[in-house]
Scaffold this motif. Structure first.
Motif, PDB file in Angstrom:
ATOM      1  N   GLY A 217      17.275  15.200 -23.185  1.00  0.00           N
ATOM      2  CA  GLY A 217      16.300  15.366 -24.264  1.00  0.00           C
ATOM      3  C   GLY A 217      15.546  14.086 -24.548  1.00  0.00           C
ATOM      4  N   ILE A 218      16.280  12.952 -24.564  1.00  0.00           N
ATOM      5  CA  ILE A 218      15.612  11.661 -24.759  1.00  0.00           C
ATOM      6  C   ILE A 218      14.651  11.384 -23.612  1.00  0.00           C
ATOM      7  CG2 ILE A 218      16.007   9.170 -24.847  1.00  0.00           C
ATOM      8  CD1 ILE A 218      18.648   9.787 -26.290  1.00  0.00           C
ATOM      9  N   THR A 219      15.071  11.701 -22.395  1.00  0.00           N
ATOM     10  CA  THR A 219      14.192  11.500 -21.237  1.00  0.00           C
ATOM     11  C   THR A 219      12.946  12.378 -21.338  1.00  0.00           C
ATOM     12  OG1 THR A 219      16.090  10.943 -19.831  1.00  0.00           O
ATOM     13  CG2 THR A 219      14.058  11.618 -18.720  1.00  0.00           C
ATOM     14  N   ALA A 220      13.126  13.628 -21.773  1.00  0.00           N
ATOM     15  CA  ALA A 220      11.968  14.509 -21.924  1.00  0.00           C
ATOM     16  C   ALA A 220      11.008  13.972 -22.971  1.00  0.00           C
ATOM     17  CB  ALA A 220      12.428  15.917 -22.290  1.00  0.00           C
ATOM     18  N   ALA A 221      11.544  13.487 -24.095  1.00  0.00           N
ATOM     19  CA  ALA A 221      10.677  12.910 -25.122  1.00  0.00           C
ATOM     20  C   ALA A 221       9.981  11.654 -24.607  1.00  0.00           C
ATOM     21  CB  ALA A 221      11.497  12.594 -26.368  1.00  0.00           C
ATOM     22  N   GLU A 222      10.725  10.838 -23.861  1.00  0.00           N
ATOM     23  CA  GLU A 222      10.130   9.616 -23.300  1.00  0.00           C
ATOM     24  C   GLU A 222       8.996   9.948 -22.340  1.00  0.00           C
ATOM     25  OE1 GLU A 222      11.131   6.404 -19.802  1.00  0.00           O
ATOM     26  OE2 GLU A 222      12.682   7.767 -20.527  1.00  0.00           O
ATOM     27  N   PRO A 274       3.524  11.861 -10.604  1.00  0.00           N
ATOM     28  CA  PRO A 274       4.986  11.636 -10.566  1.00  0.00           C
ATOM     29  C   PRO A 274       5.641  11.770 -11.940  1.00  0.00           C
ATOM     30  CG  PRO A 274       3.856   9.985  -9.242  1.00  0.00           C
ATOM     31  CD  PRO A 274       2.799  10.727  -9.996  1.00  0.00           C
ATOM     32  N   LEU A 275       4.953  11.317 -12.979  1.00  0.00           N
ATOM     33  CA  LEU A 275       5.501  11.465 -14.324  1.00  0.00           C
ATOM     34  C   LEU A 275       5.606  12.936 -14.710  1.00  0.00           C
ATOM     35  CD1 LEU A 275       3.619   8.632 -16.252  1.00  0.00           C
ATOM     36  CD2 LEU A 275       6.005   8.619 -15.475  1.00  0.00           C
ATOM     37  N   GLU A 276       4.582  13.707 -14.383  1.00  0.00           N
ATOM     38  CA  GLU A 276       4.619  15.135 -14.690  1.00  0.00           C
ATOM     39  C   GLU A 276       5.707  15.855 -13.889  1.00  0.00           C
ATOM     40  OE1 GLU A 276       0.586  16.087 -13.786  1.00  0.00           O
ATOM     41  OE2 GLU A 276      -0.080  15.863 -15.873  1.00  0.00           O
ATOM     42  N   GLN A 277       5.946  15.405 -12.644  1.00  0.00           N
ATOM     43  CA  GLN A 277       7.007  16.000 -11.848  1.00  0.00           C
ATOM     44  C   GLN A 277       8.385  15.688 -12.440  1.00  0.00           C
ATOM     45  OE1 GLN A 277       7.160  18.125  -9.561  1.00  0.00           O
ATOM     46  NE2 GLN A 277       9.311  17.922  -8.940  1.00  0.00           N
ATOM     47  N   ARG A 278       8.596  14.461 -12.867  1.00  0.00           N
ATOM     48  CA  ARG A 278       9.865  14.097 -13.507  1.00  0.00           C
ATOM     49  C   ARG A 278      10.080  14.887 -14.795  1.00  0.00           C
ATOM     50  NH1 ARG A 278      10.223   8.056 -14.789  1.00  0.00           N
ATOM     51  NH2 ARG A 278      12.195   8.833 -15.703  1.00  0.00           N
ATOM     52  N   LEU A 279       9.025  15.075 -15.552  1.00  0.00           N
ATOM     53  CA  LEU A 279       9.147  15.849 -16.781  1.00  0.00           C
ATOM     54  C   LEU A 279       9.474  17.310 -16.470  1.00  0.00           C
ATOM     55  CD1 LEU A 279       8.947  16.125 -19.826  1.00  0.00           C
ATOM     56  CD2 LEU A 279       6.461  16.425 -19.580  1.00  0.00           C
ATOM     57  N   ALA A 280       8.855  17.858 -15.424  1.00  0.00           N
ATOM     58  CA  ALA A 280       9.143  19.241 -15.048  1.00  0.00           C
ATOM     59  C   ALA A 280      10.607  19.386 -14.624  1.00  0.00           C
ATOM     60  CB  ALA A 280       8.218  19.684 -13.920  1.00  0.00           C
ATOM     61  N   GLN A 281      11.107  18.434 -13.843  1.00  0.00           N
ATOM     62  CA  GLN A 281      12.503  18.488 -13.423  1.00  0.00           C
ATOM     63  C   GLN A 281      13.445  18.357 -14.618  1.00  0.00           C
ATOM     64  OE1 GLN A 281      12.615  15.310 -10.514  1.00  0.00           O
ATOM     65  NE2 GLN A 281      12.167  16.694  -8.814  1.00  0.00           N
ATOM     66  N   THR A 282      13.096  17.496 -15.552  1.00  0.00           N
ATOM     67  CA  THR A 282      13.918  17.345 -16.759  1.00  0.00           C
ATOM     68  C   THR A 282      13.938  18.632 -17.564  1.00  0.00           C
ATOM     69  OG1 THR A 282      13.373  14.978 -16.834  1.00  0.00           O
ATOM     70  CG2 THR A 282      14.268  15.968 -18.836  1.00  0.00           C
ATOM     71  N   ARG A 283      12.793  19.268 -17.696  1.00  0.00           N
ATOM     72  CA  ARG A 283      12.733  20.548 -18.410  1.00  0.00           C
ATOM     73  C   ARG A 283      13.573  21.608 -17.713  1.00  0.00           C
ATOM     74  NH1 ARG A 283       6.177  20.495 -19.498  1.00  0.00           N
ATOM     75  NH2 ARG A 283       6.224  19.247 -21.434  1.00  0.00           N
ATOM     76  N   HIS A 284      13.503  21.646 -16.393  1.00  0.00           N
ATOM     77  CA  HIS A 284      14.298  22.622 -15.655  1.00  0.00           C
ATOM     78  C   HIS A 284      15.790  22.373 -15.859  1.00  0.00           C
ATOM     79  CE1 HIS A 284      10.634  22.968 -12.723  1.00  0.00           C
ATOM     80  NE2 HIS A 284      10.420  23.557 -13.893  1.00  0.00           N
ATOM     81  N   GLN A 285      16.174  21.092 -15.852  1.00  0.00           N
ATOM     82  CA  GLN A 285      17.579  20.769 -16.071  1.00  0.00           C
ATOM     83  C   GLN A 285      18.037  21.169 -17.468  1.00  0.00           C
ATOM     84  OE1 GLN A 285      19.659  19.740 -13.768  1.00  0.00           O
ATOM     85  NE2 GLN A 285      21.378  19.733 -15.190  1.00  0.00           N
ATOM     86  N   LEU A 286      17.187  20.947 -18.456  1.00  0.00           N
ATOM     87  CA  LEU A 286      17.518  21.354 -19.815  1.00  0.00           C
ATOM     88  C   LEU A 286      17.633  22.870 -19.923  1.00  0.00           C
ATOM     89  CD1 LEU A 286      15.282  18.930 -21.913  1.00  0.00           C
ATOM     90  CD2 LEU A 286      17.781  18.990 -21.854  1.00  0.00           C
ATOM     91  N   ALA A 287      16.802  23.584 -19.205  1.00  0.00           N
ATOM     92  CA  ALA A 287      16.894  25.044 -19.220  1.00  0.00           C
ATOM     93  C   ALA A 287      18.233  25.512 -18.645  1.00  0.00           C
ATOM     94  CB  ALA A 287      15.735  25.645 -18.423  1.00  0.00           C
ATOM     95  N   ILE A 288      18.660  24.893 -17.554  1.00  0.00           N
ATOM     96  CA  ILE A 288      19.943  25.263 -16.955  1.00  0.00           C
ATOM     97  C   ILE A 288      21.086  24.940 -17.908  1.00  0.00           C
ATOM     98  CG2 ILE A 288      21.493  24.828 -15.026  1.00  0.00           C
ATOM     99  CD1 ILE A 288      18.941  26.424 -14.351  1.00  0.00           C
ATOM    100  N   LEU A 289      21.034  23.779 -18.559  1.00  0.00           N
ATOM    101  CA  LEU A 289      22.076  23.419 -19.517  1.00  0.00           C
ATOM    102  C   LEU A 289      22.131  24.412 -20.680  1.00  0.00           C
ATOM    103  CD1 LEU A 289      21.636  19.534 -19.642  1.00  0.00           C
ATOM    104  CD2 LEU A 289      23.446  20.819 -18.495  1.00  0.00           C
ATOM    105  N   THR A 484      12.039   1.024 -22.394  1.00  0.00           N
ATOM    106  CA  THR A 484      13.178   0.294 -22.951  1.00  0.00           C
ATOM    107  C   THR A 484      13.690   0.963 -24.214  1.00  0.00           C
ATOM    108  OG1 THR A 484      12.206  -1.757 -22.065  1.00  0.00           O
ATOM    109  CG2 THR A 484      13.995  -1.990 -23.649  1.00  0.00           C
ATOM    110  N   GLN A 485      12.792   1.507 -25.025  1.00  0.00           N
ATOM    111  CA  GLN A 485      13.229   2.262 -26.198  1.00  0.00           C
ATOM    112  C   GLN A 485      14.077   3.464 -25.790  1.00  0.00           C
ATOM    113  OE1 GLN A 485       9.444   3.099 -28.043  1.00  0.00           O
ATOM    114  NE2 GLN A 485       9.643   1.421 -29.513  1.00  0.00           N
ATOM    115  N   ALA A 486      13.648   4.145 -24.744  1.00  0.00           N
ATOM    116  CA  ALA A 486      14.418   5.300 -24.276  1.00  0.00           C
ATOM    117  C   ALA A 486      15.772   4.861 -23.730  1.00  0.00           C
ATOM    118  CB  ALA A 486      13.631   6.053 -23.216  1.00  0.00           C
TER     119      ALA A 486
END
Length: 542
Positions: A217-222, A274-289, A484-486
């Protein structure tokens, strides 16, 4: 029979060798022998197998080498304080004060398939424990049947003609294995340890899920804010490109400045996918969780879900960490199960006593089934003692002892790993604050340099390449501050998970744990350091 001389005289008219009363002492001696054997068996039941001794808490008084950190440096207007000995709220993620994160956690805890599997495994272990409890009670079975047979006359020498015969039977059968040597108790104790192991595994699954959801979640917000910042940078660079092209048409700037700005704009645009791809992967992981398909999952609104930095960080004392980490408790339960197995394999070398009995009826006619003449019963006792197994039983006991030693080593390994995780998290939080402090100073310097460069470029005091270099430095510094905040938020969550996640704060105090008075529950307000769109440092663009 020889009568001891110490016996009293039987009286006149009676011969000493014909007196009948010495039979009573013989029965008494028999009962004494039985009682002695029974006491010996019961005493032996307490000595089969090694006695389990729970591992002592580590003797260390701190997690890291050198003095334990007490607080972090002030960065982004906040300093975090390590509160040693404080209890952590079981819902520790609420310390981040993020409604979006809280909603995400609650949805994940309700629908995660890993938790469902762990809960089912726990129920399986509990049902097996209930089944093993039946070993302590007599096993009673009922039997009812009828049998039709034809007898040949040859059975009785050929003088009797063949006859048909019907037999109706019914009985109650009782079998009982007295647990003289504690084998049944050891089996039950082993399964109880397995139930504890599965319960701690379930708690570990909860903690792992919570930590993963908070981290993701923090990564998605970041990433959401980083993408927003990158798009703002691209928009500002596109405006600067228009300005540079206009200056070139007026002859106030060389064409090289236009090419340099186009190159910078293309570079910034290339960083966006690349940032949008990382965000998409993070969202997919959150959906699985959360136990949902990516196409069906709805992401929380991070714009309204500001994630704040907790100021007070509860840190369990080293002496109590072993009672608060579910993975350590699970490893200890495995030790108890392995210890019981040593006793089980030891008990196989001792006799097994079986008591059986039955009572029933037999009759050739249904109407005479309950007549007293058809009563049948039996009582039996059997003792089975292994005499020669070719060394199998001793080898099995040695194997069980080796397995116990292996689980003890795994327990020590788990404890060492847990202490290392807490130490890593403590240092990470400390160093994140120092890194953020330095990054903010760099961002402030880059902001001042960019403002000065823009003014000088407008006045014609510097060339465009100098302005572009200053602009790139500022953009890089703003992204580094956000990252760094994240990192600081993620490492704070990692510290909460490393000390056990707080599940124990709402559980009964386990045996051997520290007194409840020595701990405090942390519920203080959190700092204002956030990952949110309102961050001025991330919003400002040239």
């Amino acid at each position: 029979m020889n009568i001891p001389a110490a016996l009293p005289d039987p009286g006149p008219g009676l011969r000493r060798d014909t007196v009948a009363w010495p039979k009573a002492p013989a029965r008494m001696r028999a009962r004494s022998v039985v009682a002695a054997v029974t006491c010996a068996l019961l005493a032996t039941a307490c000595t089969i197998g090694p006695r389990y001794v729970a591992p002592a808490a580590p003797s260390v008084d701190r997690y890291t080498a050198g003095p334990a950190p007490q607080h972090t440096v002030t960065s982004a207007g906040a300093s975090q304080r390590f509160d040693y000995g404080a209890r952590l709220n079981a819902q520790w993620w609420t310390l981040f004060r993020s409604p979006a994160l809280d909603a995400l956690l609650r949805a994940s805890l309700q629908h995660n398939p890993t938790l469902d599997a762990a809960q089912a495994t726990l129920r399986q272990a509990q049902a097996t424990l209930e089944a093993d409890a039946g070993l302590f009670y007599p096993q009673v079975t009922g039997q009812l049947g009828t049998q039709r047979e034809r007898f040949s006359g040859a059975t009785f020498g050929g003088s009797v003609p063949p006859r048909l015969f019907t037999l109706y039977t019914g009985s109650l059968n009782v079998t009982y294995y007295p647990d003289f040597f504690g084998a049944n108790r050891l089996v039950y104790r082993q399964q109880k340890a397995q139930v504890d192991y599965q319960q701690f595994q379930l708690q570990a699954a909860y903690l792992t899920l919570e930590a993963n959801v908070v981290s993701q979640g923090i990564t998605a917000a970041e990433l959401t804010e980083e993408i927003r910042t990158t798009r703002a940078i691209i928009a500002a660079e596109a405006q600067l490109l228009t300005l540079t092209e206009n200056r070139y048409r007026l002859g106030a700037a060389p064409y090289l400045d236009v090419l340099n700005q186009r190159n910078q704009l293309a570079t910034s645009r290339a960083a966006l996918p690349p940032l949008e791809q990382r965000l998409a992967q993070t969202r997919h992981q959150l959906a699985i969780l959360a136990g949902e398909y990516p196409a069906q999952w709805k992401e929380p609104d991070w714009t309204d879900g500001e994630i704040r930095l907790p100021r007070d960080l509860p840190v369990s004392l080293p002496s109590t960490l072993v009672q608060q980490r579910p993975d350590i408790r699970a490893a200890e339960a495995q030790m108890r199960a392995a210890n019981a197995q040593v006793g089980i394999d030891s008990a196989k070398m001792y006799p097994i006593l079986a008591l059986t009995g039955s009572f029933g009826q037999q009759s050739g006619l249904p109407q005479a089934f309950f007549n007293s003449g058809g009563n049948v019963w039996s009582l039996a006792a059997g003792l089975t003692q292994p005499l020669f197994q070719g060394g199998t039983l001793r080898a099995q006991r040695r194997a069980a002892q080796a397995a116990y030693e292996a689980t003890a080593a795994e327990y020590r390994k788990t404890v060492l790993g847990a202490f290392a995780q807490v130490a890593d998290a403590l240092r990470a939080v400390q160093h994140d604050a120092e890194a953020l402090h330095a990054q903010q100073q760099a961002l402030q310097t880059a902001r001042e340099a960019l403002d000065l460069a823009k003014a000088q470029y407008t006045d014609g005091a510097i060339d465009y390449l100098t302005l572009l270099t200053t602009q790139v430095s500022y953009h890089n510094a703003s992204i580094l501050v956000l990252q760094t905040q994240a990192h600081r938020l993620r490492d704070t969550a990692a510290l909460f998970a490393a000390v056990g996640g707080g599940w124990w704060s709402e559980q009964p105090t386990p045996p051997g744990s520290a007194p409840a008075a020595a701990a405090r529950t942390v519920t203080e307000p959190t700092a204002k350091t956030t990952i949110a769109p309102a961050s001025a440092a991330n919003r400002r663009t040239p």
